[in-house]
Scaffold this motif. Sequence first.
Motif, PDB file in Angstrom:
ATOM      1  N   ALA A   1     -17.186  28.951 -36.289  1.00 16.51           N
ATOM      2  CA  ALA A   1     -18.334  29.538 -36.935  1.00 16.51           C
ATOM      3  C   ALA A   1     -18.428  31.127 -36.351  1.00 16.51           C
ATOM      4  N   LEU A   2     -18.412  31.050 -35.121  1.00 18.93           N
ATOM      5  CA  LEU A   2     -18.700  32.516 -34.702  1.00 18.93           C
ATOM      6  C   LEU A   2     -17.686  33.104 -34.919  1.00 18.93           C
ATOM      7  N   MET A   3     -16.169  32.871 -34.901  1.00 18.76           N
ATOM      8  CA  MET A   3     -15.257  33.824 -35.117  1.00 18.76           C
ATOM      9  C   MET A   3     -15.188  34.064 -36.878  1.00 18.76           C
ATOM     10  N   GLN A   4     -15.689  33.162 -37.585  1.00 20.91           N
ATOM     11  CA  GLN A   4     -15.768  33.303 -38.921  1.00 20.91           C
ATOM     12  C   GLN A   4     -17.068  34.232 -39.298  1.00 20.91           C
ATOM     13  N   THR A   5     -17.960  34.069 -38.862  1.00 19.42           N
ATOM     14  CA  THR A   5     -19.109  35.097 -38.940  1.00 19.42           C
ATOM     15  C   THR A   5     -18.792  36.472 -38.425  1.00 19.42           C
ATOM     16  N   MET A   6     -18.259  36.779 -37.383  1.00 22.40           N
ATOM     17  CA  MET A   6     -17.669  38.119 -37.050  1.00 22.40           C
ATOM     18  C   MET A   6     -16.725  38.651 -37.920  1.00 22.40           C
ATOM     19  N   SER A   7     -15.804  37.747 -38.591  1.00 26.80           N
ATOM     20  CA  SER A   7     -14.616  38.185 -39.369  1.00 26.80           C
ATOM     21  C   SER A   7     -15.535  38.898 -40.932  1.00 26.80           C
ATOM     22  N   ASN A   8     -16.616  38.084 -41.229  1.00 22.25           N
ATOM     23  CA  ASN A   8     -17.408  38.291 -42.511  1.00 22.25           C
ATOM     24  C   ASN A   8     -18.037  39.626 -42.118  1.00 22.25           C
ATOM     25  N   LEU A   9     -18.384  39.751 -41.053  1.00 26.21           N
ATOM     26  CA  LEU A   9     -19.131  41.044 -40.786  1.00 26.21           C
ATOM     27  C   LEU A   9     -18.309  42.100 -40.386  1.00 26.21           C
ATOM     28  N   GLY A  10     -16.920  42.091 -40.387  1.00 30.88           N
ATOM     29  CA  GLY A  10     -16.099  43.126 -40.001  1.00 30.88           C
ATOM     30  C   GLY A  10     -15.878  43.400 -38.548  1.00 30.88           C
ATOM     31  N   TYR A  11     -15.847  42.528 -37.707  1.00 28.25           N
ATOM     32  CA  TYR A  11     -15.796  42.458 -36.422  1.00 28.25           C
ATOM     33  C   TYR A  11     -14.464  41.817 -35.787  1.00 28.25           C
ATOM     34  N   SER A  12     -13.997  42.414 -34.898  1.00 26.00           N
ATOM     35  CA  SER A  12     -12.894  41.692 -34.229  1.00 26.00           C
ATOM     36  C   SER A  12     -13.281  40.683 -33.228  1.00 26.00           C
ATOM     37  N   ASP A  13     -12.299  39.675 -33.131  1.00 28.49           N
ATOM     38  CA  ASP A  13     -12.465  38.646 -32.342  1.00 28.49           C
ATOM     39  C   ASP A  13     -11.765  38.862 -31.159  1.00 28.49           C
ATOM     40  N   GLN A  14     -11.138  39.854 -30.676  1.00 27.31           N
ATOM     41  CA  GLN A  14     -10.489  39.957 -29.551  1.00 27.31           C
ATOM     42  C   GLN A  14     -11.423  39.924 -28.156  1.00 27.31           C
ATOM     43  N   GLU A  15     -12.536  40.534 -28.500  1.00 32.13           N
ATOM     44  CA  GLU A  15     -13.722  40.603 -27.139  1.00 32.13           C
ATOM     45  C   GLU A  15     -14.999  40.413 -27.747  1.00 32.13           C
ATOM     46  N   VAL A  16     -15.665  39.336 -27.094  1.00 33.37           N
ATOM     47  CA  VAL A  16     -16.829  38.988 -27.600  1.00 33.37           C
ATOM     48  C   VAL A  16     -17.851  39.225 -26.261  1.00 33.37           C
ATOM     49  N   LEU A  17     -18.878  39.987 -26.397  1.00 33.56           N
ATOM     50  CA  LEU A  17     -19.731  40.253 -25.270  1.00 33.56           C
ATOM     51  C   LEU A  17     -20.962  39.644 -25.414  1.00 33.56           C
ATOM     52  N   ILE A  18     -21.406  38.781 -24.695  1.00 29.89           N
ATOM     53  CA  ILE A  18     -22.825  38.312 -25.141  1.00 29.89           C
ATOM     54  C   ILE A  18     -23.824  38.720 -23.730  1.00 29.89           C
ATOM     55  N   LEU A  19     -24.805  39.393 -24.030  1.00 22.15           N
ATOM     56  CA  LEU A  19     -25.490  39.923 -23.108  1.00 22.15           C
ATOM     57  C   LEU A  19     -26.711  38.737 -22.775  1.00 22.15           C
ATOM     58  N   ALA A  20     -27.033  38.088 -21.712  1.00 22.17           N
ATOM     59  CA  ALA A  20     -28.027  37.195 -21.317  1.00 22.17           C
ATOM     60  C   ALA A  20     -28.336  37.351 -19.880  1.00 22.17           C
ATOM     61  N   LEU A  21     -29.602  36.979 -19.206  1.00 21.79           N
ATOM     62  CA  LEU A  21     -29.827  37.142 -18.062  1.00 21.79           C
ATOM     63  C   LEU A  21     -29.384  35.884 -17.216  1.00 21.79           C
ATOM     64  N   CYS A  22     -28.732  36.288 -15.942  1.00 19.87           N
ATOM     65  CA  CYS A  22     -28.163  35.246 -15.370  1.00 19.87           C
ATOM     66  C   CYS A  22     -29.247  34.394 -14.864  1.00 19.87           C
ATOM     67  N   HIS A  23     -28.871  33.307 -13.940  1.00 20.79           N
ATOM     68  CA  HIS A  23     -29.789  32.528 -13.192  1.00 20.79           C
ATOM     69  C   HIS A  23     -30.762  33.289 -12.278  1.00 20.79           C
ATOM     70  N   ARG A  24     -30.013  34.139 -11.448  1.00 22.57           N
ATOM     71  CA  ARG A  24     -30.625  34.696 -10.519  1.00 22.57           C
ATOM     72  C   ARG A  24     -31.876  35.800 -11.135  1.00 22.57           C
ATOM     73  N   CYS A  25     -31.387  36.556 -12.004  1.00 28.45           N
ATOM     74  CA  CYS A  25     -32.248  37.489 -12.586  1.00 28.45           C
ATOM     75  C   CYS A  25     -33.548  36.745 -13.463  1.00 28.45           C
ATOM     76  N   THR A  26     -33.304  35.610 -14.032  1.00 32.52           N
ATOM     77  CA  THR A  26     -34.254  34.749 -14.756  1.00 32.52           C
ATOM     78  C   THR A  26     -35.390  34.445 -13.534  1.00 32.52           C
ATOM     79  N   ASP A  27     -34.955  34.030 -12.270  1.00 27.90           N
ATOM     80  CA  ASP A  27     -35.672  33.599 -11.348  1.00 27.90           C
ATOM     81  C   ASP A  27     -36.633  34.716 -10.773  1.00 27.90           C
ATOM     82  N   LEU A  28     -36.343  35.818 -10.917  1.00 33.21           N
ATOM     83  CA  LEU A  28     -37.186  36.899 -10.382  1.00 33.21           C
ATOM     84  C   LEU A  28     -38.468  36.915 -10.806  1.00 33.21           C
TER      85      LEU A  28
END
Length: 83
Positions: free
Chosen positions: A56-83
Amino acid sequence: MYRALAEFARADLVNSFRLPGGKIVYSAGQAQPALRLACPQCGQSATAPEAMLGPALMQTMSNLGYSDQEVLILALCHRCTDL
């Protein structure tokens, strides 16, 4: 060391991603698609296998014109969530 990594990135020997706040995350280049997770707070990063991308993610990226070679997701890690 970071100057060498920046040169490697310019030569396409490694991948680099600039996080919010200006931090740069470097990773070894891969021929297969990869899912990268990075914490925008501290820069901690991890790589997950291609299978984690999901059709589903790969199809959505393709539909939006993005490459599926590198996908970067930004999210707080557990250590930073606990701060």
